[in-house]
Scaffold this motif. Sequence first.
Motif, mmCIF file in Angstrom:
data_model
loop_
_atom_site.group_PDB
_atom_site.id
_atom_site.type_symbol
_atom_site.label_atom_id
_atom_site.label_comp_id
_atom_site.label_asym_id
_atom_site.label_seq_id
_atom_site.Cartn_x
_atom_site.Cartn_y
_atom_site.Cartn_z
ATOM 1 N N SER A 12 0.825 -1.201 0.000
ATOM 2 C CA SER A 12 0.000 0.000 0.000
ATOM 3 C C SER A 12 0.863 1.256 0.000
ATOM 4 O O SER A 12 0.609 2.203 -0.752
ATOM 5 N N LYS A 13 1.900 1.252 0.820
ATOM 6 C CA LYS A 13 2.803 2.398 0.900
ATOM 7 C C LYS A 13 3.514 2.608 -0.433
ATOM 8 O O LYS A 13 3.677 3.736 -0.893
ATOM 9 N N SER A 14 3.925 1.516 -1.063
ATOM 10 C CA SER A 14 4.612 1.592 -2.345
ATOM 11 C C SER A 14 3.696 2.177 -3.424
ATOM 12 O O SER A 14 4.123 3.005 -4.226
ATOM 13 N N ILE A 15 2.456 1.762 -3.463
ATOM 14 C CA ILE A 15 1.509 2.285 -4.444
ATOM 15 C C ILE A 15 1.308 3.781 -4.224
ATOM 16 O O ILE A 15 1.335 4.562 -5.178
ATOM 17 N N GLU A 16 1.140 4.194 -2.981
ATOM 18 C CA GLU A 16 0.947 5.619 -2.697
ATOM 19 C C GLU A 16 2.188 6.424 -3.071
ATOM 20 O O GLU A 16 2.066 7.523 -3.616
ATOM 21 N N GLU A 17 3.362 5.897 -2.801
ATOM 22 C CA GLU A 17 4.599 6.591 -3.188
ATOM 23 C C GLU A 17 4.684 6.735 -4.704
ATOM 24 O O GLU A 17 5.088 7.776 -5.210
ATOM 25 N N ASN A 18 4.294 5.697 -5.423
ATOM 26 C CA ASN A 18 4.320 5.748 -6.886
ATOM 27 C C ASN A 18 3.289 6.731 -7.433
ATOM 28 O O ASN A 18 3.557 7.421 -8.419
ATOM 29 N N ILE A 19 2.119 6.788 -6.817
ATOM 30 C CA ILE A 19 1.106 7.764 -7.236
ATOM 31 C C ILE A 19 1.652 9.177 -7.053
ATOM 32 O O ILE A 19 1.542 10.016 -7.959
ATOM 33 N N LEU A 20 2.256 9.437 -5.900
ATOM 34 C CA LEU A 20 2.822 10.769 -5.651
ATOM 35 C C LEU A 20 3.926 11.093 -6.662
ATOM 36 O O LEU A 20 3.999 12.224 -7.160
ATOM 37 N N LYS A 21 4.760 10.124 -6.977
ATOM 38 C CA LYS A 21 5.837 10.345 -7.948
ATOM 39 C C LYS A 21 5.260 10.690 -9.320
ATOM 40 O O LYS A 21 5.704 11.644 -9.973
ATOM 41 N N LEU A 53 -4.678 9.256 0.063
ATOM 42 C CA LEU A 53 -3.718 10.369 -0.024
ATOM 43 C C LEU A 53 -4.418 11.716 0.139
ATOM 44 O O LEU A 53 -3.868 12.637 0.734
ATOM 45 N N GLU A 54 -5.641 11.806 -0.372
ATOM 46 C CA GLU A 54 -6.412 13.044 -0.205
ATOM 47 C C GLU A 54 -6.732 13.271 1.277
ATOM 48 O O GLU A 54 -6.597 14.388 1.785
ATOM 49 N N LEU A 55 -7.132 12.218 1.959
ATOM 50 C CA LEU A 55 -7.420 12.324 3.396
ATOM 51 C C LEU A 55 -6.181 12.708 4.200
ATOM 52 O O LEU A 55 -6.277 13.381 5.221
ATOM 53 N N LYS A 56 -5.021 12.294 3.737
ATOM 54 C CA LYS A 56 -3.756 12.634 4.406
ATOM 55 C C LYS A 56 -3.286 14.037 4.032
ATOM 56 O O LYS A 56 -2.277 14.517 4.546
ATOM 57 N N GLY A 57 -4.008 14.704 3.112
ATOM 58 C CA GLY A 57 -3.672 16.071 2.730
ATOM 59 C C GLY A 57 -2.526 16.189 1.750
ATOM 60 O O GLY A 57 -1.942 17.255 1.601
ATOM 61 N N LYS A 58 -2.203 15.114 1.040
ATOM 62 C CA LYS A 58 -1.062 15.138 0.123
ATOM 63 C C LYS A 58 -1.458 15.466 -1.316
ATOM 64 O O LYS A 58 -0.650 15.984 -2.075
ATOM 65 N N ILE A 59 -2.682 15.115 -1.702
ATOM 66 C CA ILE A 59 -3.167 15.431 -3.047
ATOM 67 C C ILE A 59 -4.589 15.964 -2.939
ATOM 68 O O ILE A 59 -5.225 15.857 -1.882
ATOM 69 N N PHE A 60 -5.062 16.556 -4.020
ATOM 70 C CA PHE A 60 -6.462 16.968 -4.026
ATOM 71 C C PHE A 60 -7.111 16.551 -5.333
ATOM 72 O O PHE A 60 -6.448 16.299 -6.336
ATOM 73 N N LYS A 61 -8.443 16.454 -5.275
ATOM 74 C CA LYS A 61 -9.228 15.966 -6.392
ATOM 75 C C LYS A 61 -10.165 17.063 -6.858
ATOM 76 O O LYS A 61 -10.677 17.838 -6.061
ATOM 77 N N PHE A 62 -10.368 17.116 -8.147
ATOM 78 C CA PHE A 62 -11.471 17.909 -8.662
ATOM 79 C C PHE A 62 -12.130 17.094 -9.760
ATOM 80 O O PHE A 62 -11.524 16.198 -10.343
ATOM 81 N N SER A 63 -13.389 17.373 -9.973
ATOM 82 C CA SER A 63 -14.158 16.579 -10.931
ATOM 83 C C SER A 63 -14.456 17.364 -12.189
ATOM 84 O O SER A 63 -14.714 18.567 -12.133
ATOM 85 N N MET A 64 -14.412 16.638 -13.284
ATOM 86 C CA MET A 64 -14.794 17.178 -14.578
ATOM 87 C C MET A 64 -15.856 16.228 -15.107
ATOM 88 O O MET A 64 -15.528 15.192 -15.697
ATOM 89 N N GLY A 65 -17.104 16.534 -14.810
ATOM 90 C CA GLY A 65 -18.177 15.594 -15.148
ATOM 91 C C GLY A 65 -18.039 14.357 -14.284
ATOM 92 O O GLY A 65 -17.975 14.441 -13.070
ATOM 93 N N ARG A 66 -17.912 13.202 -14.942
ATOM 94 C CA ARG A 66 -17.788 11.945 -14.207
ATOM 95 C C ARG A 66 -16.339 11.553 -13.959
ATOM 96 O O ARG A 66 -16.054 10.519 -13.371
ATOM 97 N N ILE A 67 -15.399 12.376 -14.395
ATOM 98 C CA ILE A 67 -13.976 12.045 -14.275
ATOM 99 C C ILE A 67 -13.353 12.795 -13.101
ATOM 100 O O ILE A 67 -13.549 13.996 -12.950
ATOM 101 N N SER A 68 -12.616 12.071 -12.285
ATOM 102 C CA SER A 68 -11.862 12.686 -11.193
ATOM 103 C C SER A 68 -10.436 12.908 -11.653
ATOM 104 O O SER A 68 -9.813 12.008 -12.213
ATOM 105 N N ALA A 69 -9.925 14.095 -11.421
ATOM 106 C CA ALA A 69 -8.526 14.403 -11.730
ATOM 107 C C ALA A 69 -7.807 14.716 -10.428
ATOM 108 O O ALA A 69 -8.398 15.272 -9.495
ATOM 109 N N TRP A 70 -6.548 14.343 -10.368
ATOM 110 C CA TRP A 70 -5.756 14.453 -9.143
ATOM 111 C C TRP A 70 -4.531 15.308 -9.369
ATOM 112 O O TRP A 70 -3.935 15.279 -10.434
#
Length: 74
Positions: A12-21, A53-70
């Motif tokens: 789980s930690k590895s996936i989150e690190e890769n997402i942040l990268k 990651l959003e709950l941890k305050g590291k990234i944020f999300k916004f929506s464009m219709g049905r698509i979430s962008a990070w």
Amino acid sequence: MNKSTLKRVINSKSIEENILKILNEADKPLSTQEIAVKLDKSWHTVIRHCLDLELKGKIFKFSMGRISAWQVKR
């Protein structure tokens, strides 16, 4: 902590690190699907980790219709 729980935590930690990268290297916000393709993971796995990651305050999300962008919080 048993072995399977420890393995899950490490993975789980590895996936989150890769997402942040990936998000740090991107020149624009990325959709959940774009991140999933880059990581070769399922959409469901990526959305779960992005929400964490959003709950941890590291990234944020916004929506464009049905698509979430990070995007990484800067």
